[in-house]
Structures are given as structure tokens and as C-alpha cells.
Write a protein that holds these residues in place. Structure first.
Motif, PDB file in Angstrom:
ATOM      1  N   ILE A  41       0.655  -1.211  -0.010  1.00  0.00           N
ATOM      2  CA  ILE A  41       0.129   0.112   0.041  1.00  0.00           C
ATOM      3  C   ILE A  41       0.990   1.427  -0.090  1.00  0.00           C
ATOM      4  O   ILE A  41       0.557   2.073  -0.813  1.00  0.00           O
ATOM      5  CB  ILE A  41      -1.011   0.174   1.205  1.00  0.00           C
ATOM      6  CG1 ILE A  41      -1.873  -0.997   0.824  1.00  0.00           C
ATOM      7  CG2 ILE A  41      -1.859   1.350   1.345  1.00  0.00           C
ATOM      8  CD1 ILE A  41      -2.894  -1.354   2.250  1.00  0.00           C
ATOM      9  N   ASP A  42       2.003   1.326   0.663  1.00  0.00           N
ATOM     10  CA  ASP A  42       2.676   2.425   0.861  1.00  0.00           C
ATOM     11  C   ASP A  42       3.305   2.713  -0.669  1.00  0.00           C
ATOM     12  O   ASP A  42       3.458   3.832  -1.147  1.00  0.00           O
ATOM     13  CB  ASP A  42       3.783   2.172   1.774  1.00  0.00           C
ATOM     14  CG  ASP A  42       3.477   2.348   3.213  1.00  0.00           C
ATOM     15  OD1 ASP A  42       2.289   2.962   3.414  1.00  0.00           O
ATOM     16  OD2 ASP A  42       4.009   1.949   4.273  1.00  0.00           O
ATOM     17  N   ASP A  43       3.975   1.493  -1.349  1.00  0.00           N
ATOM     18  CA  ASP A  43       4.710   1.577  -2.373  1.00  0.00           C
ATOM     19  C   ASP A  43       3.429   2.161  -3.618  1.00  0.00           C
ATOM     20  O   ASP A  43       3.848   3.048  -4.623  1.00  0.00           O
ATOM     21  CB  ASP A  43       5.244   0.222  -2.890  1.00  0.00           C
ATOM     22  CG  ASP A  43       6.334  -0.030  -2.231  1.00  0.00           C
ATOM     23  OD1 ASP A  43       7.103   0.766  -1.668  1.00  0.00           O
ATOM     24  OD2 ASP A  43       6.859  -1.270  -2.465  1.00  0.00           O
ATOM     25  N   TYR A  44       2.279   1.681  -3.340  1.00  0.00           N
ATOM     26  CA  TYR A  44       1.267   2.214  -4.332  1.00  0.00           C
ATOM     27  C   TYR A  44       0.948   3.519  -3.939  1.00  0.00           C
ATOM     28  O   TYR A  44       0.895   4.281  -5.271  1.00  0.00           O
ATOM     29  CB  TYR A  44       0.025   1.245  -4.121  1.00  0.00           C
ATOM     30  CG  TYR A  44      -1.321   1.721  -4.759  1.00  0.00           C
ATOM     31  CD1 TYR A  44      -1.135   1.489  -6.286  1.00  0.00           C
ATOM     32  CD2 TYR A  44      -2.211   2.439  -4.607  1.00  0.00           C
ATOM     33  CE1 TYR A  44      -2.292   1.751  -7.196  1.00  0.00           C
ATOM     34  CE2 TYR A  44      -3.206   2.910  -5.185  1.00  0.00           C
ATOM     35  CZ  TYR A  44      -3.379   2.529  -6.529  1.00  0.00           C
ATOM     36  OH  TYR A  44      -4.526   3.162  -7.116  1.00  0.00           O
ATOM     37  N   GLN A  45       0.960   4.235  -3.042  1.00  0.00           N
ATOM     38  CA  GLN A  45       0.212   5.510  -2.724  1.00  0.00           C
ATOM     39  C   GLN A  45       1.514   6.378  -3.278  1.00  0.00           C
ATOM     40  O   GLN A  45       0.991   7.559  -3.616  1.00  0.00           O
ATOM     41  CB  GLN A  45       0.131   5.727  -1.293  1.00  0.00           C
ATOM     42  CG  GLN A  45      -0.521   7.006  -0.742  1.00  0.00           C
ATOM     43  CD  GLN A  45      -1.776   6.979  -1.405  1.00  0.00           C
ATOM     44  OE1 GLN A  45      -2.597   6.405  -1.375  1.00  0.00           O
ATOM     45  NE2 GLN A  45      -1.881   7.979  -2.349  1.00  0.00           N
ATOM     46  N   ARG A  46       2.643   6.042  -3.122  1.00  0.00           N
ATOM     47  CA  ARG A  46       3.842   6.587  -3.519  1.00  0.00           C
ATOM     48  C   ARG A  46       3.966   6.802  -5.053  1.00  0.00           C
ATOM     49  O   ARG A  46       4.271   8.033  -5.502  1.00  0.00           O
ATOM     50  CB  ARG A  46       5.121   6.175  -3.115  1.00  0.00           C
ATOM     51  CG  ARG A  46       5.560   6.694  -1.682  1.00  0.00           C
ATOM     52  CD  ARG A  46       7.130   6.223  -1.266  1.00  0.00           C
ATOM     53  NE  ARG A  46       7.403   4.865  -1.141  1.00  0.00           N
ATOM     54  CZ  ARG A  46       7.535   4.043  -0.219  1.00  0.00           C
ATOM     55  NH1 ARG A  46       6.829   4.449   0.922  1.00  0.00           N
ATOM     56  NH2 ARG A  46       7.404   2.701  -0.394  1.00  0.00           N
ATOM     57  N   LYS A  47       3.441   5.759  -5.646  1.00  0.00           N
ATOM     58  CA  LYS A  47       3.504   5.756  -7.143  1.00  0.00           C
ATOM     59  C   LYS A  47       2.491   6.807  -7.598  1.00  0.00           C
ATOM     60  O   LYS A  47       2.710   7.499  -8.373  1.00  0.00           O
ATOM     61  CB  LYS A  47       3.157   4.346  -7.648  1.00  0.00           C
ATOM     62  CG  LYS A  47       3.382   4.337  -9.302  1.00  0.00           C
ATOM     63  CD  LYS A  47       3.281   2.848  -9.540  1.00  0.00           C
ATOM     64  CE  LYS A  47       3.466   2.810 -11.189  1.00  0.00           C
ATOM     65  NZ  LYS A  47       4.624   3.104 -11.505  1.00  0.00           N
ATOM     66  N   ILE A  48       1.329   6.731  -6.973  1.00  0.00           N
ATOM     67  CA  ILE A  48       0.080   7.564  -7.398  1.00  0.00           C
ATOM     68  C   ILE A  48       0.658   8.887  -7.080  1.00  0.00           C
ATOM     69  O   ILE A  48       0.212   9.835  -8.006  1.00  0.00           O
ATOM     70  CB  ILE A  48      -1.124   7.022  -6.852  1.00  0.00           C
ATOM     71  CG1 ILE A  48      -1.428   5.906  -7.225  1.00  0.00           C
ATOM     72  CG2 ILE A  48      -2.113   8.251  -7.003  1.00  0.00           C
ATOM     73  CD1 ILE A  48      -1.801   5.426  -8.505  1.00  0.00           C
ATOM     74  N   ASN A  49       1.165   9.207  -5.854  1.00  0.00           N
ATOM     75  CA  ASN A  49       1.584  10.701  -5.774  1.00  0.00           C
ATOM     76  C   ASN A  49       2.576  11.168  -6.572  1.00  0.00           C
ATOM     77  O   ASN A  49       2.652  12.503  -6.749  1.00  0.00           O
ATOM     78  CB  ASN A  49       2.154  10.702  -4.094  1.00  0.00           C
ATOM     79  CG  ASN A  49       1.213  10.266  -3.131  1.00  0.00           C
ATOM     80  OD1 ASN A  49      -0.066  10.484  -3.368  1.00  0.00           O
ATOM     81  ND2 ASN A  49       1.568   9.913  -2.052  1.00  0.00           N
ATOM     82  N   ASP A  50       3.377  10.232  -7.060  1.00  0.00           N
ATOM     83  CA  ASP A  50       4.249  10.977  -8.103  1.00  0.00           C
ATOM     84  C   ASP A  50       3.768  11.166  -9.623  1.00  0.00           C
ATOM     85  O   ASP A  50       4.293  11.787 -10.395  1.00  0.00           O
ATOM     86  CB  ASP A  50       5.461   9.834  -8.309  1.00  0.00           C
ATOM     87  CG  ASP A  50       6.173   9.952  -7.108  1.00  0.00           C
ATOM     88  OD1 ASP A  50       6.319  10.926  -6.134  1.00  0.00           O
ATOM     89  OD2 ASP A  50       6.946   8.622  -6.865  1.00  0.00           O
ATOM     90  N   MET A  51       2.446  10.950  -9.664  1.00  0.00           N
ATOM     91  CA  MET A  51       1.789  11.146 -11.116  1.00  0.00           C
ATOM     92  C   MET A  51       1.055  12.171 -11.027  1.00  0.00           C
ATOM     93  O   MET A  51       0.868  12.992  -9.976  1.00  0.00           O
ATOM     94  CB  MET A  51       0.854   9.913 -11.321  1.00  0.00           C
ATOM     95  CG  MET A  51       1.309   8.452 -11.402  1.00  0.00           C
ATOM     96  SD  MET A  51       0.130   7.265 -11.741  1.00  0.00           S
ATOM     97  CE  MET A  51       1.005   5.820 -12.004  1.00  0.00           C
TER      98      MET A  51
END
Length: 430
Positions: A124-134
Motif C-alpha cells: 500500500i505504501d509503494d502504491y501510494q507513493r507511485k500515485i503521488n508521483d503522478m
């Protein structure tokens, strides 16, 4: 938390321990300074144990287990200290691990839950970071299910590879995926339901089982207890020390391993040892002349400085039109050599100026000197925790015991919770 230390030379062995124990209840913790962490394992043989980390084994206090072992098997004699430790493991098995079928399943569920939530939180943390970078537009067009599936699959594969590299706990060498599926099938189905609730893919039960099997079989450090055997086998001239890590039991198998890398045995050549466990930072600082984390910082900063030097050299060589192949060979070989020499020189200095001197001193110590040293090492750890901003997780009365081949197990200092004059016949000090 805990601080314990074993000190050995040809004359005997010393065990010293603090009395602090941390009790956690939800988000709250409380520290009590009443725990006993040193125990005599036999009234007839020179063997004792020190305990750190968890004070219980699947709900049964270790002190109850140690004393029951002493009462039922304490008269048995073995040639080596390791044989005493193996006999203790056999005793746990003979007593059905002091647990019911239900408590073993509760332990299994607890370990599976910890494993699940660790993986889940990382995904979940990795997913959230990826979304935040978009950008907002990019985020609106992504396939969340596809990304989460890829991330979860990658995490489980990494966990499988990580734990598979570790040695296997002795009682799980023949434990297969079929054994795990048979024992925990209903719990893995519940895990899939958790995945659905947490919006994670639900078609990866096999991968969960495979990665958890690698974890549960491995000797990767897990939540549990450290049990340090100290003393002599019947054929030993000099003392030894051997740690065992014990986590729990399920499916009638014990999760444990002997830490042979940390085993120490006094011989004619290896004459003395200082062996701290649990909170070792202060004792290692005294022994090495530098705090362990400080050495890591120094080494890290040196690498960064070397990288800056490398970058400057590369820049100047490029300005001089030197070919890239030559630049790579010159810079890489120079950096690796200098970094290696730096580490070797520092470690050699620490060994010669600090560690060797202390070990030489311990080699000549009397039993009384070693007992004083053991108490002092625990005391200075206690002092550091008291004056620092960290929790006072080392504290309370310090217990000290000595083991020699001829005199056996002798208490030097032992806290009590009753008046000795009113209990002259107590077995408390046995």
C-alpha cells in the motif's frame, strides 16, 4: 527489554543481567524492574541459562519451564554444553511445548497475521507513493488492480527469495507446502478475505503460502526468546556459551535454532570471551572504543567523500579528453582499493587497541574480577539509558552468577521478593 552478558575465561564463566521487563498493552507500555533472567539448570551439574527478549513461551513463563526442567531432568549429565541444550529442546517437545492444540494454532495465526500486515503495508505504501508521483490526469487513467497485482506479486516473490536464503529451523527441514496447506488452509482462506477487504488481489493464495512457508521454516530472526546456555559438559575442561533462539510451536513442531555462529568455547588458544546480548550498544562501545552506529556513519560518510573525489577526477579527466574506458579503470580500482584499505585499517586499530587489550585482561581475571566486570557492564548500560532520552529499558537490581567446573553454579548477587530470615528453607536460591 534486556541487557545480559556472559564473560568466560579458563577459570570459569560469569552471567550478569538487569531486571527490566517491558509489558505492552495495545499502544501502552510499562517497564517493571522485577524480572529474573538468570537460572540454574541443574543442582548437580555446572550449567545455567540467561534469557532475553520474550519472558514467556506460548503463554508459559520461562522461569516456570526452567525450574520444571531442573526438577525433572536436572540430574542428567552430558558430555558437552550443546547436549544439555539439545536435551532442553527435547524436554519442550516431551511436554508438548507447554501448549494446547488451540494455543499452537493461535501462535500460527499470530505469525501469519504479522506476515500479512507487513507485506500489505509495504504494498500500500509503494502504491501510494507511485500515485503521488503522478499527475492527476495520469492517476485517473491507471489500472489500480493491475498495479497492485504487480506490486503484491513482487513483494511475495522477494519475501520468498529472502527467507529461502536463510538456514532452515531443524524441525522444519521436511515441512512442505502440503503440510502447511493442510494445517493452515482455513486461515489462508481468511487471509484471502482480508485481501479483499484491503482491496488487494485475491487470486494469489498459492504465492502467499509459498512465501509464508519460506518465512516460517527459516532461521530469520523472529519474535521470540533468546536462551543462552552457559557452563560445562562433563568432559569439558573450560566453559562454553551457546545461544538458542526459540519462537513458538505449531503443528507439533518447535520453531528454534542453535546460533552456532555466536557459540564461544574457551580453549588453550581462545582463552577469554565477552558475549553481550539484547541491548549491546553500550557494551560494544566500551569494547570497541566507538559506538556501532557511529562507525557505520563514519564509514558511510567516507564512501560519500570518496564518491565526490571520484566525480571530480572524472570531470577533470574528461576535460583532458581521456577515454571513458581508461577513466573507468583508473577511478574504480582506486576507489575500491582506498575504501577497502580504510575499512581494514580502522578495524585493525579497533581490534589491536581496544578488543585485544580487553580480552587479554579478561584472560588474567580472577572469578571475582569477572563478576565485577559483568555487573559493571550492565550498570553502565543502565546509566546510559537513564541519562539519555530513550526509555529506561535496562534497569533494576543486577543479578550476577558464577559457574566453575569444581564449585558449580554460585549466586554472587540475587534479588529476592521476600525476607530470607522468615524463609530459611526456601529453594529460591537453588
Amino acid at each position: 527489554m534486556t541487557a545480559i552478558v556472559g564473560i568466560l575465561n579458563k577459570r570459569g564463566a560469569v552471567m550478569a543481567a538487569d531486571s527490566a521487563v517491558t509489558v505492552t498493552n495495545g499502544d501502552r507500555t510499562k517497564i517493571y524492574n522485577t524480572a529474573t533472567k538468570i537460572f540454574r539448570m541443574s543442582l548437580d551439574n555446572p550449567v545455567g541459562v540467561m534469557m532475553f527478549s520474550s519472558t514467556e513461551f506460548i503463554g508459559t513463563p520461562w522461569d516456570v519451564i526452567f525450574k520444571l526442567y531442573r526438577d525433572t531432568r536436572g540430574k542428567q549429565s552430558f558430555n558437552t554444553l550443546e547436549e544439555y541444550a539439545k536435551n532442553f529442546v527435547d524436554f519442550l517437545s516431551a511436554e508438548n511445548y507447554f501448549s494446547s492444540v488451540k494455543s499452537q494454532k493461535d501462535y500460527f495465526i499470530s505469525e501469519l497475521s504479522k506476515f500479512y500486515y507487513t507485506i500489505r503495508d509495504e504494498v500500500i505504501d509503494d502504491y501510494q507513493r507511485k500515485i503521488n508521483d503522478m499527475t492527476e490526469e495520469e492517476a485517473s487513467e491507471v489500472d489500480s488492480d493491475e498495479i497492485l497485482h504487480f506490486m503484491l506479486e513482487s513483494k511475495l516473490k522477494y519475501a520468498l527469495e529472502l527467507y529461502s536464503e536463510k538456514d532452515i529451523s531443524p524441525e522444519f527441514e521436511d515441512y512442505t507446502i502440503d503440510n502447511l496447506s493442510s494445517y493452515g488452509n482455513e486461515y489462508f482462506k481468511e487471509l484471502m478475505e482480508l485481501c479483499e477487504e484491503d482491496h488487494l488481489p485475491t487470486d494469489m493464495q498459492k504465492q502467499w503460502e509459498e512465501s509464508f512457508l519460506a518465512y516460517i521454516r527459516s532461521q530469520f530472526y523472529y519474535n521470540g526468546s533468546g536462551i543462552v546456555f552457559v557452563g560445562y559438559g562433563s568432559k569439558d575442561i573450560y566453559p562454553s556459551l551457546l545461544p538458542i533462539y526459540i519462537s513458538g510451536a505449531f503443528d507439533h513442531r518447535l520453531r528454534y535454532y542453535f546460533d552456532h555462529d555466536a557459540k564461544q568455547s574457551v580453549t588453550t588458544d581462545d582463552r577469554a570471551f565477552i558475549c553481550p546480548f539484547a541491548q549491546t550498544d553500550v557494551m560494544m562501545t566500551l569494547m570497541k572504543g566507538v559506538a556501532p552506529d557511529m562507525f557505520e556513519i563514519i564509514d558511510s560518510q567516507h564512501k560519500k567523500s570518496m564518491q565526490k573525489v571520484k566525480d571530480n577526477i572524472v570531470e577533470k579527466l574528461k576535460e583532458s579528453n581521456v577515454s571513458q574506458d581508461v577513466i573507468d579503470k583508473v577511478v574504480e580500482s582506486a576507489q575500491d582499493k582506498i575504501q577497502e584499505e580504510f575499512q581494514d585499517n580502522v578495524l585493525e586499530y579497533i581490534q589491536e587497541e581496544y578488543i585485544d587489550g580487553i580480552i587479554d585482561a579478561v584472560d588474567s581475571f580472577s572469578i571475582a574480577d569477572m563478576a565485577n566486570m559483568g555487573e559493571s557492564l550492565i550498570s553502565v548500560t543502565n546509566l546510559q539509558r537513564h541519562i539519555s532520552s530513550s526509555d529506561e529499558s535496562v534497569g533494576g537490581p543486577i543479578d550476577v552468577a558464577v559457574i566453575t567446573r569444581s564449585e558449580g553454579f554460585i549466586w554472587i548477587k540475587h534479588k529476592d521478593w521476600f525476607r530470607q530470615d522468615l524463609n530459611p528453607n526456601t529453594r529460591f536460591f537453588e
